[in-house]
Design a protein around this motif. Sequence first.
Motif, PDB file in Angstrom:
ATOM      1  N   ALA A  39     -24.616 -15.401  -4.350  1.00 46.31           N
ATOM      2  CA  ALA A  39     -24.136 -16.729  -4.747  1.00 46.31           C
ATOM      3  C   ALA A  39     -22.729 -16.703  -5.323  1.00 46.31           C
ATOM      4  CB  ALA A  39     -25.095 -17.340  -5.766  1.00 46.31           C
ATOM      5  N   ASP A  40     -22.268 -15.523  -5.792  1.00 44.18           N
ATOM      6  CA  ASP A  40     -20.935 -15.466  -6.398  1.00 44.18           C
ATOM      7  C   ASP A  40     -20.122 -14.357  -5.747  1.00 44.18           C
ATOM      8  OD1 ASP A  40     -21.113 -12.898  -8.212  1.00 44.18           O
ATOM      9  OD2 ASP A  40     -22.963 -14.014  -8.565  1.00 44.18           O
ATOM     10  N   SER A  41     -18.810 -14.406  -5.964  1.00 43.25           N
ATOM     11  CA  SER A  41     -17.897 -13.495  -5.271  1.00 43.25           C
ATOM     12  C   SER A  41     -18.101 -12.038  -5.682  1.00 43.25           C
ATOM     13  CB  SER A  41     -16.454 -13.922  -5.517  1.00 43.25           C
ATOM     14  OG  SER A  41     -16.174 -13.978  -6.904  1.00 43.25           O
ATOM     15  N   GLU A  42     -18.386 -11.785  -6.955  1.00 44.05           N
ATOM     16  CA  GLU A  42     -18.569 -10.403  -7.404  1.00 44.05           C
ATOM     17  C   GLU A  42     -19.791  -9.770  -6.752  1.00 44.05           C
ATOM     18  OE1 GLU A  42     -18.618  -7.832 -11.566  1.00 44.05           O
ATOM     19  OE2 GLU A  42     -18.397 -10.014 -11.606  1.00 44.05           O
ATOM     20  N   SER A  43     -20.906 -10.523  -6.707  1.00 37.85           N
ATOM     21  CA  SER A  43     -22.115 -10.017  -6.050  1.00 37.85           C
ATOM     22  C   SER A  43     -21.872  -9.813  -4.557  1.00 37.85           C
ATOM     23  CB  SER A  43     -23.273 -10.995  -6.253  1.00 37.85           C
ATOM     24  OG  SER A  43     -23.566 -11.173  -7.616  1.00 37.85           O
ATOM     25  N   ALA A  44     -21.140 -10.738  -3.949  1.00 35.79           N
ATOM     26  CA  ALA A  44     -20.871 -10.648  -2.511  1.00 35.79           C
ATOM     27  C   ALA A  44     -20.048  -9.407  -2.179  1.00 35.79           C
ATOM     28  CB  ALA A  44     -20.145 -11.906  -2.046  1.00 35.79           C
ATOM     29  N   LEU A  45     -19.000  -9.166  -2.932  1.00 34.27           N
ATOM     30  CA  LEU A  45     -18.158  -7.995  -2.677  1.00 34.27           C
ATOM     31  C   LEU A  45     -18.919  -6.699  -2.913  1.00 34.27           C
ATOM     32  CD1 LEU A  45     -14.822  -9.279  -4.257  1.00 34.27           C
ATOM     33  CD2 LEU A  45     -15.257  -8.834  -1.830  1.00 34.27           C
ATOM     34  N   GLU A  72      -7.931  -9.212  -7.554  1.00 32.14           N
ATOM     35  CA  GLU A  72      -7.995  -8.793  -8.953  1.00 32.14           C
ATOM     36  C   GLU A  72      -8.534  -7.371  -9.088  1.00 32.14           C
ATOM     37  OE1 GLU A  72     -10.508 -11.689 -10.708  1.00 32.14           O
ATOM     38  OE2 GLU A  72      -9.003 -13.285 -10.721  1.00 32.14           O
ATOM     39  N   ASN A  73      -9.410  -6.985  -8.159  1.00 30.58           N
ATOM     40  CA  ASN A  73     -10.017  -5.658  -8.216  1.00 30.58           C
ATOM     41  C   ASN A  73      -9.966  -5.017  -6.826  1.00 30.58           C
ATOM     42  OD1 ASN A  73     -11.560  -3.368  -8.623  1.00 30.58           O
ATOM     43  ND2 ASN A  73     -13.154  -4.422  -9.786  1.00 30.58           N
ATOM     44  N   PRO A  74      -8.848  -4.388  -6.481  1.00 34.52           N
ATOM     45  CA  PRO A  74      -8.686  -3.795  -5.143  1.00 34.52           C
ATOM     46  C   PRO A  74      -9.670  -2.678  -4.823  1.00 34.52           C
ATOM     47  CG  PRO A  74      -6.573  -4.007  -6.287  1.00 34.52           C
ATOM     48  CD  PRO A  74      -7.647  -4.251  -7.305  1.00 34.52           C
ATOM     49  N   SER A  75     -10.425  -2.191  -5.803  1.00 36.10           N
ATOM     50  CA  SER A  75     -11.341  -1.077  -5.558  1.00 36.10           C
ATOM     51  C   SER A  75     -12.569  -1.478  -4.744  1.00 36.10           C
ATOM     52  CB  SER A  75     -11.791  -0.459  -6.888  1.00 36.10           C
ATOM     53  OG  SER A  75     -12.512  -1.404  -7.664  1.00 36.10           O
ATOM     54  N   TYR A  76     -12.840  -2.787  -4.609  1.00 36.99           N
ATOM     55  CA  TYR A  76     -13.973  -3.222  -3.788  1.00 36.99           C
ATOM     56  C   TYR A  76     -13.737  -2.785  -2.342  1.00 36.99           C
ATOM     57  CZ  TYR A  76     -16.100  -6.240  -7.357  1.00 36.99           C
ATOM     58  OH  TYR A  76     -16.721  -6.729  -8.479  1.00 36.99           O
ATOM     59  N   ARG A  77     -14.777  -2.192  -1.738  1.00 36.73           N
ATOM     60  CA  ARG A  77     -14.683  -1.734  -0.343  1.00 36.73           C
ATOM     61  C   ARG A  77     -15.111  -2.865   0.592  1.00 36.73           C
ATOM     62  NH1 ARG A  77     -15.112   3.722   0.688  1.00 36.73           N
ATOM     63  NH2 ARG A  77     -14.821   3.043   2.844  1.00 36.73           N
ATOM     64  N   ALA A 100      -6.808  -9.825   2.443  1.00 37.23           N
ATOM     65  CA  ALA A 100      -7.723  -9.275   1.445  1.00 37.23           C
ATOM     66  C   ALA A 100      -9.065  -8.831   2.005  1.00 37.23           C
ATOM     67  CB  ALA A 100      -7.975 -10.318   0.354  1.00 37.23           C
ATOM     68  N   LEU A 101      -9.573  -9.505   3.068  1.00 39.31           N
ATOM     69  CA  LEU A 101     -10.930  -9.268   3.527  1.00 39.31           C
ATOM     70  C   LEU A 101     -11.015  -8.701   4.945  1.00 39.31           C
ATOM     71  CD1 LEU A 101     -12.490 -12.545   2.064  1.00 39.31           C
ATOM     72  CD2 LEU A 101     -12.538 -10.260   1.068  1.00 39.31           C
ATOM     73  N   CYS A 102     -10.645  -9.505   5.943  1.00 38.40           N
ATOM     74  CA  CYS A 102     -10.691  -9.034   7.330  1.00 38.40           C
ATOM     75  C   CYS A 102      -9.795  -9.904   8.194  1.00 38.40           C
ATOM     76  CB  CYS A 102     -12.130  -9.036   7.870  1.00 38.40           C
ATOM     77  SG  CYS A 102     -12.850 -10.673   8.052  1.00 38.40           S
ATOM     78  N   ALA A 112     -14.702 -18.637   0.041  1.00 39.71           N
ATOM     79  CA  ALA A 112     -13.757 -17.712   0.663  1.00 39.71           C
ATOM     80  C   ALA A 112     -12.555 -17.487  -0.253  1.00 39.71           C
ATOM     81  CB  ALA A 112     -13.302 -18.255   2.017  1.00 39.71           C
ATOM     82  N   ALA A 113     -12.051 -18.571  -0.850  1.00 42.33           N
ATOM     83  CA  ALA A 113     -10.914 -18.453  -1.768  1.00 42.33           C
ATOM     84  C   ALA A 113     -11.291 -17.613  -2.988  1.00 42.33           C
ATOM     85  CB  ALA A 113     -10.449 -19.842  -2.198  1.00 42.33           C
ATOM     86  N   SER A 114     -12.518 -17.795  -3.475  1.00 42.21           N
ATOM     87  CA  SER A 114     -12.978 -17.025  -4.628  1.00 42.21           C
ATOM     88  C   SER A 114     -13.096 -15.537  -4.289  1.00 42.21           C
ATOM     89  CB  SER A 114     -14.326 -17.559  -5.111  1.00 42.21           C
ATOM     90  OG  SER A 114     -14.816 -16.822  -6.208  1.00 42.21           O
ATOM     91  N   LEU A 115     -13.572 -15.233  -3.071  1.00 45.70           N
ATOM     92  CA  LEU A 115     -13.657 -13.840  -2.629  1.00 45.70           C
ATOM     93  C   LEU A 115     -12.278 -13.200  -2.595  1.00 45.70           C
ATOM     94  CD1 LEU A 115     -16.254 -13.907   0.306  1.00 45.70           C
ATOM     95  CD2 LEU A 115     -16.494 -12.715  -1.872  1.00 45.70           C
ATOM     96  N   VAL A 116     -11.307 -13.927  -2.055  1.00 44.96           N
ATOM     97  CA  VAL A 116      -9.942 -13.410  -1.971  1.00 44.96           C
ATOM     98  C   VAL A 116      -9.393 -13.135  -3.363  1.00 44.96           C
ATOM     99  CG1 VAL A 116      -7.567 -13.985  -1.335  1.00 44.96           C
ATOM    100  CG2 VAL A 116      -9.439 -14.479   0.256  1.00 44.96           C
ATOM    101  N   ASN A 117      -9.562 -14.080  -4.269  1.00 43.50           N
ATOM    102  CA  ASN A 117      -9.050 -13.908  -5.632  1.00 43.50           C
ATOM    103  C   ASN A 117      -9.692 -12.707  -6.329  1.00 43.50           C
ATOM    104  OD1 ASN A 117      -7.400 -16.151  -5.357  1.00 43.50           O
ATOM    105  ND2 ASN A 117      -8.887 -17.560  -6.249  1.00 43.50           N
ATOM    106  N   ARG A 118     -11.002 -12.593  -6.192  1.00 38.15           N
ATOM    107  CA  ARG A 118     -11.716 -11.489  -6.846  1.00 38.15           C
ATOM    108  C   ARG A 118     -11.301 -10.137  -6.264  1.00 38.15           C
ATOM    109  NH1 ARG A 118     -13.246  -9.738 -11.503  1.00 38.15           N
ATOM    110  NH2 ARG A 118     -15.108  -8.429 -11.443  1.00 38.15           N
ATOM    111  N   LYS A 119     -11.136 -10.087  -4.936  1.00 37.12           N
ATOM    112  CA  LYS A 119     -10.717  -8.835  -4.288  1.00 37.12           C
ATOM    113  C   LYS A 119      -9.306  -8.463  -4.725  1.00 37.12           C
ATOM    114  CE  LYS A 119     -10.867  -5.420  -1.279  1.00 37.12           C
ATOM    115  NZ  LYS A 119      -9.548  -4.801  -1.530  1.00 37.12           N
TER     116      LYS A 119
END
Length: 207
Positions: free
Chosen positions: A137-143, A170-175, A200-202, A161-168
């Motif tokens: 439901a949220d970007s952190e869990s999704a990443l 902020e934390n580039p370590s997400y794979r 940021a994503l694909c 989608a915008a939230s995912l981009v922002n979170r990624k």
Amino acid sequence: LRVGFSAALVRPALLPLLKSAGIQNLIYDSQGLMLSGGRNIRFDPSWLSSTGQNETKRAYRKPIKNGDVIFFTSGTTGLPKKVIQSLEALDQLLKYPLTCASGTGEKILIMPGLSTTFGFNRLCEVLNAGKTACFAADSESALSLIGLHGIEIAITSAAQAASLVNRKNENPSYRVDSLKTIFVGGGKIESKGIDGIRAALCRKVIN
């Protein structure tokens, strides 16, 4: 359901809301769960017991008049709203040449809630294709899911989608290297937003 009646599972807390949604009949198997002012039918396990006779089983035939899929929205503006989708419409949807489950991806992340037509229909496409549906439901869990389980396709709203981009960012370590496609619905994305998703994503974005 097999003879054409429309039915849905309902949490006990929603029973007081059924009459306002036009529901008149309740089948229950627990003491004290009653539909006030409606028709209440107590389920008896003996209905399923065998008669002991070797009866020839009839092949299941689709009812002449199909029932409908009924689900409820969250009711953000008041009482939950009843959404009805005919099985014919759902069958037509699943025959579209391109769905979120098309292609080689096997693990698909669905972020929109299943109480929305958008999220519900995407889940039907995934299950119809026999692929794996994951939920966040949220970007952190999704990443985290994308990195841990190698998610290949993500389905989001424009805001998600915008939230995912922002979170990624902020934390580039997400794979996110497993992610091959992102489906974005619920609103148009400007070219700047698409560029952000690709960076940021694909690379493959379907809006």
